[in-house]
Design an enzyme around this catalytic site. Structure first.
Site, PDB file in Angstrom:
ATOM      1  N   ASP A   1       0.792  -1.243   0.000  1.00  0.00           N
ATOM      2  CA  ASP A   1       0.000   0.000   0.000  1.00  0.00           C
ATOM      3  C   ASP A   1       0.820   1.286   0.000  1.00  0.00           C
ATOM      4  OD1 ASP A   1      -1.920  -1.944   0.234  1.00  0.00           O
ATOM      5  OD2 ASP A   1      -2.748  -1.230   2.131  1.00  0.00           O
TER       6      ASP A   1
ATOM      7  N   LYS B   1      -6.557  -4.967  -3.122  1.00  0.00           N
ATOM      8  CA  LYS B   1      -7.206  -5.601  -1.979  1.00  0.00           C
ATOM      9  C   LYS B   1      -8.273  -4.676  -1.395  1.00  0.00           C
ATOM     10  CE  LYS B   1      -3.559  -4.247   1.354  1.00  0.00           C
ATOM     11  NZ  LYS B   1      -4.355  -3.524   2.339  1.00  0.00           N
TER      12      LYS B   1
ATOM     13  N   CYS C   1      -2.241  -2.355   8.001  1.00  0.00           N
ATOM     14  CA  CYS C   1      -2.179  -3.295   6.871  1.00  0.00           C
ATOM     15  C   CYS C   1      -0.967  -4.225   6.933  1.00  0.00           C
ATOM     16  CB  CYS C   1      -2.202  -2.527   5.560  1.00  0.00           C
ATOM     17  SG  CYS C   1      -3.778  -1.658   5.296  1.00  0.00           S
TER      18      CYS C   1
END
Length: 226
Positions: A24, A129, A162
């Site tokens: 990310d 995701k 995350c």
């Protein structure tokens, strides 16, 4: 086999069955003026991971390691965003609302994409995701199984959200995870420190922790063979 000087002890891995996961590193989270900063966060806390991750990517590419990038985000109609996530925070700052870099955390928007400095190279897999963990509702598990992957080198943001979610599930799935301390970041220094300690606690309850320089040093024999 190669060995990294890590916490809580040496991390041994085979480069042929190891994948680097870059979680990310997106404009919405990392760039000044982006969604993360509009929430009052200090994006400089995340941006300090850029330089070491650039060096890490160069080394991993040179060694021929599998490299996988992830992006958190949702379909434009928000059909994959549950109410518990969608309704969090102020209405003007929720997922799907107009943001400084397009609709917030929507796939295809400028802010959803990975920052230029850490952009995937041709052929590197990018997994979109909808959740915090990289395994939830994605093909990551199948991809890793197909590659015969046993070890994961984990980087990205944020450490306590995350990154942690992904490492915890990877650990349950049987992967040995090494988290690189200078290539993961949090908006909150106290969360960064605690998050790293939690991974390596109790003899490595979720995995190992080491600086990227130690991992790159362990890759040197692979680099010399390429």
């Amino acid at each position: 086999m190669a060995t990294v000087d890590a916490l809580p002890g040496p991390f041994t891995f085979d480069p042929a069955t190891t994948a680097l996961v870059v979680i990310d590193m997106q404009r919405d989270f990392m760039e000044p003026g982006g969604f993360g900063e509009t929430l009052g966060n200090d994006v400089s806390q995340l941006r300090r991971v850029i330089a070491p991750t650039e060096a890490l990517l160069r080394a991993c590419r040179a060694a021929g390691l599998t490299i996988i990038h992830t992006r958190e985000g949702h379909l434009p109609d928000l059909s994959d965003c549950p109410p518990a996530k969608l309704n969090r925070g102020e209405p003007s700052q929720r997922i799907g609302a107009p943001g400084p870099m397009g609709r917030i955390l929507i796939r295809g928007e400028h802010g959803h994409d990975i920052i230029d400095e850490l952009a995937p190279a041709p052929g590197e897999l990018v997994i979109d995701k909808p959740g915090k963990g990289a395994f939830y509702n994605t093909t990551l598990g199948e991809v890793l199984a197909g590659l015969g992957t046993r070890s994961l080198i984990v980087t990205g943001v944020t450490t306590e959200v995350c990154v942690h979610t992904t490492v915890r599930e990877a650990n349950d799935r049987g992967y040995e995870c090494l988290v690189l301390s200078d290539c993961v970041g949090s908006y909150f220094p106290e969360f960064q420190e605690a998050g790293l300690k939690m991974i390596a606690a109790q003899g490595g309850i979720f995995g190992w922790v080491a600086p990227s320089t130690a991992f790159i040093a362990a890759l040197q024999p692979s680099l010399q063979r390429t």
